[in-house]
Motif scaffolding. Structure first.
Motif, PDB file in Angstrom:
ATOM      1  N   UNK A  60       6.058  10.816   2.212  1.00  0.00           N
ATOM      2  CA  UNK A  60       5.983   9.456   2.729  1.00  0.00           C
ATOM      3  C   UNK A  60       5.933   9.464   4.263  1.00  0.00           C
ATOM      4  N   UNK A  61       5.428   8.390   4.822  1.00  0.00           N
ATOM      5  CA  UNK A  61       5.332   8.278   6.271  1.00  0.00           C
ATOM      6  C   UNK A  61       5.108   6.838   6.679  1.00  0.00           C
ATOM      7  N   UNK A  62       4.728   6.622   7.927  1.00  0.00           N
ATOM      8  CA  UNK A  62       4.525   5.247   8.398  1.00  0.00           C
ATOM      9  C   UNK A  62       3.384   4.555   7.656  1.00  0.00           C
ATOM     10  N   UNK A  63       2.376   5.337   7.240  1.00  0.00           N
ATOM     11  CA  UNK A  63       1.273   4.712   6.501  1.00  0.00           C
ATOM     12  C   UNK A  63       1.708   4.303   5.094  1.00  0.00           C
ATOM     13  N   UNK A  64       2.813   4.871   4.631  1.00  0.00           N
ATOM     14  CA  UNK A  64       3.402   4.408   3.370  1.00  0.00           C
ATOM     15  C   UNK A  64       3.703   2.920   3.468  1.00  0.00           C
ATOM     16  N   UNK A  65       4.301   2.517   4.585  1.00  0.00           N
ATOM     17  CA  UNK A  65       4.681   1.124   4.772  1.00  0.00           C
ATOM     18  C   UNK A  65       3.447   0.223   4.828  1.00  0.00           C
ATOM     19  N   UNK A  66       2.395   0.719   5.438  1.00  0.00           N
ATOM     20  CA  UNK A  66       1.148  -0.057   5.538  1.00  0.00           C
ATOM     21  C   UNK A  66       0.438  -0.170   4.189  1.00  0.00           C
ATOM     22  N   UNK A  67       0.518   0.878   3.393  1.00  0.00           N
ATOM     23  CA  UNK A  67      -0.213   0.918   2.131  1.00  0.00           C
ATOM     24  C   UNK A  67       0.516   0.232   0.987  1.00  0.00           C
ATOM     25  N   UNK A  68       1.847   0.107   1.100  1.00  0.00           N
ATOM     26  CA  UNK A  68       2.647  -0.308  -0.061  1.00  0.00           C
ATOM     27  C   UNK A  68       2.229  -1.654  -0.637  1.00  0.00           C
ATOM     28  N   UNK A  69       2.285  -2.708   0.151  1.00  0.00           N
ATOM     29  CA  UNK A  69       1.991  -4.031  -0.394  1.00  0.00           C
ATOM     30  C   UNK A  69       0.513  -4.170  -0.735  1.00  0.00           C
ATOM     31  N   UNK A  70      -0.331  -3.512   0.081  1.00  0.00           N
ATOM     32  CA  UNK A  70      -1.768  -3.556  -0.202  1.00  0.00           C
ATOM     33  C   UNK A  70      -2.060  -2.935  -1.562  1.00  0.00           C
ATOM     34  N   UNK A  71      -1.390  -1.828  -1.863  1.00  0.00           N
ATOM     35  CA  UNK A  71      -1.584  -1.168  -3.158  1.00  0.00           C
ATOM     36  C   UNK A  71      -1.083  -2.029  -4.308  1.00  0.00           C
ATOM     37  N   UNK A  72       0.071  -2.673  -4.106  1.00  0.00           N
ATOM     38  CA  UNK A  72       0.622  -3.548  -5.140  1.00  0.00           C
ATOM     39  C   UNK A  72      -0.298  -4.741  -5.396  1.00  0.00           C
ATOM     40  N   UNK A  83      15.221  -5.853   8.956  1.00  0.00           N
ATOM     41  CA  UNK A  83      14.138  -6.681   9.500  1.00  0.00           C
ATOM     42  C   UNK A  83      12.868  -5.854   9.675  1.00  0.00           C
ATOM     43  N   UNK A  84      13.018  -4.649  10.191  1.00  0.00           N
ATOM     44  CA  UNK A  84      11.877  -3.758  10.411  1.00  0.00           C
ATOM     45  C   UNK A  84      11.227  -3.366   9.093  1.00  0.00           C
ATOM     46  N   UNK A  85      12.038  -3.014   8.107  1.00  0.00           N
ATOM     47  CA  UNK A  85      11.515  -2.610   6.802  1.00  0.00           C
ATOM     48  C   UNK A  85      10.760  -3.751   6.137  1.00  0.00           C
ATOM     49  N   UNK A  86      11.392  -4.921   6.065  1.00  0.00           N
ATOM     50  CA  UNK A  86      10.752  -6.065   5.409  1.00  0.00           C
ATOM     51  C   UNK A  86       9.461  -6.472   6.113  1.00  0.00           C
ATOM     52  N   UNK A  87       9.490  -6.454   7.430  1.00  0.00           N
ATOM     53  CA  UNK A  87       8.303  -6.864   8.182  1.00  0.00           C
ATOM     54  C   UNK A  87       7.191  -5.823   8.068  1.00  0.00           C
ATOM     55  N   UNK A  88       7.568  -4.547   8.003  1.00  0.00           N
ATOM     56  CA  UNK A  88       6.566  -3.490   7.821  1.00  0.00           C
ATOM     57  C   UNK A  88       5.847  -3.660   6.490  1.00  0.00           C
ATOM     58  N   UNK A  89       6.600  -3.976   5.431  1.00  0.00           N
ATOM     59  CA  UNK A  89       6.006  -4.176   4.110  1.00  0.00           C
ATOM     60  C   UNK A  89       5.096  -5.404   4.120  1.00  0.00           C
ATOM     61  N   UNK A  90       5.584  -6.516   4.644  1.00  0.00           N
ATOM     62  CA  UNK A  90       4.807  -7.760   4.639  1.00  0.00           C
ATOM     63  C   UNK A  90       3.559  -7.665   5.513  1.00  0.00           C
ATOM     64  N   UNK A  91       3.721  -7.124   6.711  1.00  0.00           N
ATOM     65  CA  UNK A  91       2.637  -7.184   7.699  1.00  0.00           C
ATOM     66  C   UNK A  91       1.497  -6.227   7.400  1.00  0.00           C
ATOM     67  N   UNK A  92       1.812  -5.085   6.779  1.00  0.00           N
ATOM     68  CA  UNK A  92       0.798  -4.058   6.498  1.00  0.00           C
ATOM     69  C   UNK A  92       0.151  -3.564   7.800  1.00  0.00           C
ATOM     70  N   UNK A  93       0.898  -3.632   8.897  1.00  0.00           N
ATOM     71  CA  UNK A  93       0.373  -3.220  10.198  1.00  0.00           C
ATOM     72  C   UNK A  93       0.497  -1.715  10.399  1.00  0.00           C
ATOM     73  N   UNK A  94      -0.389  -1.174  11.211  1.00  0.00           N
ATOM     74  CA  UNK A  94      -0.238   0.208  11.652  1.00  0.00           C
ATOM     75  C   UNK A  94       1.028   0.312  12.496  1.00  0.00           C
ATOM     76  N   UNK A  95       1.550   1.514  12.583  1.00  0.00           N
ATOM     77  CA  UNK A  95       2.793   1.731  13.330  1.00  0.00           C
ATOM     78  C   UNK A  95       2.678   1.267  14.778  1.00  0.00           C
TER      79      UNK A  95
END
Length: 207
Positions: A152-164, A47-59
């Protein structure tokens, strides 16, 4: 005769560490991590992983999400709106079907109340997941997927979907809105697109 202490050589804080922007995940990396979490029955982490990717929120914003931010009348919403801690400005994000299912499963499993934090901490003196805990979880994900943890780090999760999204659409303004940036220049720097685009062009030219 007094013995003088020999001054110890100063060691740079970043010795042995990779610094700079953390790389976004590639699509194959996302699925590698997601499948491992599914097979391992890691309900909270999925749940945390999927939501981190979707939300693009800071940690700091992701860790403080409440159930009421993403669910209404017992149902996970397809969109959510949260106030960013850093900027004090609201940002909206989509919640995909996969993420809705994962978040609903976590809420049911953990019996998290509507008014409570979505990701509670396992440390007694903290009501919600801390950014430090989240960072450790992210590193565990990437390591198990066979990736170099230091890249990789927490900003990886924020940047991933935005980059895609940027790679698919080249729409900087849309990405700016999704990330909640106040200035377009900030989005350009955050994605590192000028460097990446230049490298892409160079790779397409044989000398």
């Amino acid at each position: 005769m007094a013995i003088l202490d020999t001054p110890q050589p100063h060691e740079p804080w970043n010795k042995g560490k990779l610094i700079g922007q953390k790389a976004p995940l590639k699509l194959k990396d996302i699925w590698a991590i997601r499948i491992r979490l599914q097979l391992g029955h890691k309900i909270r982490d999925l749940a945390l992983f999927n939501l981190a990717i979707d939300s693009k929120l800071r940690a700091c914003d992701l860790a403080k999400l409440r159930v009421s931010d993403v669910a209404h009348d017992g149902q996970i919403a397809s969109r959510a709106l949260v106030m960013q801690q850093k900027t004090g400005r609201p940002v909206q994000f989509e919640i995909t079907q996969l993420t809705r299912e994962a978040v609903q499963a976590w809420i049911t499993y953990a019996d998290v109340k509507t008014s409570g934090f979505l990701f509670t901490s396992r440390v007694s003196d903290s009501p919600h997941l801390s950014t430090r805990q989240y960072a450790r979880i992210v590193h565990r994900w990437v390591e198990k997927a066979g990736l170099e943890s230091g890249s990789y780090g927490t900003h990886t999760m924020r940047r991933t979907k935005a980059s895609l999204i940027y790679r698919r659409t080249r729409n900087l303004r849309a990405v700016q809105l999704l990330l909640g940036h106040t200035k377009l220049e900030g989005t350009v720097r955050y994605l590192g697109i000028e460097v990446d685009d230049a490298l892409e062009i160079a790779e397409q030219r044989d000398v």
